[in-house]
Enzyme design. Sequence first.
Site, PDB file in Angstrom:
ATOM      1  CB  THR A  61      13.076  -0.110   2.657  1.00  0.00           C
ATOM      2  OG1 THR A  61      12.052   0.833   2.397  1.00  0.00           O
ATOM      3  CG2 THR A  61      12.506  -1.290   3.411  1.00  0.00           C
ATOM      4  CD  GLU A  84      10.186  -2.744   0.564  1.00  0.00           C
ATOM      5  OE1 GLU A  84      10.569  -1.996  -0.359  1.00  0.00           O
ATOM      6  OE2 GLU A  84       9.653  -2.321   1.599  1.00  0.00           O
ATOM      7  CE  LYS A  88      11.981   7.268  -2.881  1.00  0.00           C
ATOM      8  NZ  LYS A  88      12.004   6.115  -3.745  1.00  0.00           N
ATOM      9  CD1 TRP A  90      12.536   5.614   1.264  1.00  0.00           C
ATOM     10  CD2 TRP A  90      10.661   6.799   0.947  1.00  0.00           C
ATOM     11  NE1 TRP A  90      11.762   4.958   0.341  1.00  0.00           N
ATOM     12  CE2 TRP A  90      10.609   5.662   0.130  1.00  0.00           C
ATOM     13  CE3 TRP A  90       9.588   7.696   0.916  1.00  0.00           C
ATOM     14  CZ2 TRP A  90       9.541   5.389  -0.710  1.00  0.00           C
ATOM     15  CZ3 TRP A  90       8.521   7.428   0.083  1.00  0.00           C
ATOM     16  CH2 TRP A  90       8.500   6.284  -0.719  1.00  0.00           C
TER      17      TRP A  90
HETATM   18  P1  AMP Z   1      12.480   2.826  -2.372  1.00  0.00           P
HETATM   19  O1  AMP Z   1      12.223   1.561  -1.642  1.00  0.00           O
HETATM   20  O2  AMP Z   1      13.217   3.841  -1.563  1.00  0.00           O
HETATM   21  O3  AMP Z   1      13.107   2.560  -3.690  1.00  0.00           O
HETATM   22  O4  AMP Z   1      11.071   3.512  -2.657  1.00  0.00           O
HETATM   23  C1  AMP Z   1      10.058   2.859  -3.382  1.00  0.00           C
HETATM   24  C2  AMP Z   1       8.883   3.769  -3.531  1.00  0.00           C
HETATM   25  O5  AMP Z   1       9.260   4.946  -4.264  1.00  0.00           O
HETATM   26  C3  AMP Z   1       7.724   3.200  -4.288  1.00  0.00           C
HETATM   27  O6  AMP Z   1       6.913   2.356  -3.490  1.00  0.00           O
HETATM   28  C4  AMP Z   1       6.999   4.464  -4.739  1.00  0.00           C
HETATM   29  O7  AMP Z   1       6.210   5.013  -3.698  1.00  0.00           O
HETATM   30  C5  AMP Z   1       8.162   5.404  -5.022  1.00  0.00           C
HETATM   31  N1  AMP Z   1       8.517   5.344  -6.442  1.00  0.00           N
HETATM   32  C6  AMP Z   1       9.542   4.689  -7.023  1.00  0.00           C
HETATM   33  N2  AMP Z   1       9.580   4.887  -8.351  1.00  0.00           N
HETATM   34  C7  AMP Z   1       8.527   5.689  -8.647  1.00  0.00           C
HETATM   35  C8  AMP Z   1       7.995   6.246  -9.851  1.00  0.00           C
HETATM   36  N3  AMP Z   1       8.573   6.057 -11.030  1.00  0.00           N
HETATM   37  N4  AMP Z   1       6.880   7.007  -9.746  1.00  0.00           N
HETATM   38  C9  AMP Z   1       6.289   7.236  -8.559  1.00  0.00           C
HETATM   39  N5  AMP Z   1       6.748   6.742  -7.395  1.00  0.00           N
HETATM   40  C10 AMP Z   1       7.849   5.978  -7.430  1.00  0.00           C
END
Ligand code: AMP
Length: 545
Positions: free
Chosen positions: A189, A334, A441, A446
């Site tokens: 991540t 995570e 995002k 990211w």
């Molecule tokens: P990742 O580890 O790349 O999957 O990113 C996780 C992060 O993406 C989360 O902590 C949120 O900040 C954002 N995220 C994931 N799903 C959503 C969602 N449905 N709505 C808003 N933010 C999201």
Amino acid sequence: MSLLPGQMMQMPLLISSLITHAARHSGDVEIVSRRVEGDLHRYTWAEAELRARKLAQALARLGCQAGDRVGTLAWNGYRHLEIYYGTSGSGLLCHTVNPRLFPQQIAWIINDAADRILCFDLNLLPLVEQIAADCRTVQHFVLLAGRAQLPDQTTIPGLLCYEDMVAAEDGDMTWPTFDETTAAGICYTSGTTGDPKGAVYSHRSTVLHSYAAAMPDAMNLSARDVVLPVVPMFHVNAWGLPYATAMVGCKVVFPGPHLDGKSLYELFEAEQVTFSAGVPTVWMGLLAHMQTHQLKFSSFRCTVIGGAACPASMIDTLVDDFGVEVIHAWGMTELSPLGTLSRLRGKHLGLPKDEQRRLMAKQGKAPYGIDLRIVDGAGAPLPWDGKAAGELMVKGHWVISDYFRTPKSPLQDGWFPTGDVATIDGDGFMQITDRSKDVIKSGGEWISSIALENLAVGHPAVQQAAVISVAHPQWGERPLLTVVLKPGAAVTREALLAFYEGKVPNWQVPNDVIFLPELPQTATGKIQKLRLREAFRNHQWSQPG
Ligand code: AMP
């Protein structure tokens, strides 16, 4: 206390059991893949399981031993699926790497994980040629293709051909049995600061995550479904679909590298897809294509949308205009990644449509196996009243306890701090309201604001820089660069943006620059991003695309 032991069989929850089950009970069910080569490849779960065993033999022949990491740079396809099972099933770790990252970052991640083997798709050959010399731990590079596709010349030493490796084996092995807490895979991540961090999944966490994902109030998967994972297999294991589909024994359609609206629509129709999952940006492309050409779906019934907030208007369009149920979900690398899903309960079905939609647009409820709480700045739990907002904390069977090779555990009081700020209502529906971590995002990927700021202050005219996330109609969020120039210095917006060229991937370059006389600061001299975000919340992008 003297407890009476149960008298049930003790079988470790191993990933190999998923594909063994699929091969035995749904052995004739198809797996269809759009290959990088362009054609459609079809075979069955039984053939996938056999080839995964052959791959496990081939990897052992190359010297791989329990605990070794096998890296992948690959799109969604059957060979990638075989690597998932061939590695984890034989005690190795499957390490999926995002090919869209900057080459140096990819090499850094491969070195950090100490990958011994790197498998990659044909169209990523130029990328791998660029980084091969920097991948210090990789002993063998494997091209995911047949002999005919092997390049005549390449700078990659001893490039191996995947199909030759598989063809040389007889599949005469049985999946080994070991402790279910053994590591099965690793995914990085980008997190909030500096270098990416590895989340190491176990067999047990992966199998339990699959159970939870397939349940009726989660993704509601069944053997009657045809599942097309749009979410890449390098994004947290395609949200667990390669495992959950084996568990239920349904048909799977892998879309390969082309995720544009036209390619996806044609595949959805040709293969009669019923279920899919992906980030909001992908659906935007698909819906735009369908609206332009006045197309309808003939089989598609339900999609999970997550990875970034799903706009309420997208839920309306999919449900009202296309008859597709939307399950808005929230998760993290995570968390393997499933944290919450928004599905209405019985008591909500009688609510007026707009109230139902308001709930569906929330990030939703935790499935069994995940617990949530929100806390204030001092770590005290906040009420579930739909109003109090605090940092979202999670615990559960598929939540990390540590990061790979990082001595300090991220847990606080046994809870994992997500860096998301949320409310939770009386029914347990969680809604993300803000993010405390300093990242952007864009289209589900990211962008590190810190990395962009560090580059900006490297420009001779820039004294101070802050990059913030601002809402964008197509990408969800895009980076906005705010700068204070050095006294007497001058630089144009265009020149500053051009300064990023070659230093970060093009899609990470900020969309706009705002020149400010000063940046808002806290008493301790930290830039107040929150105030900047508020000030530019309604920033009009000069180039909306
Ligand atoms: P990742 O580890 O790349 O999957 O990113 C996780 C992060 O993406 C989360 O902590 C949120 O900040 C954002 N995220 C994931 N799903 C959503 C969602 N449905 N709505 C808003 N933010 C999201």
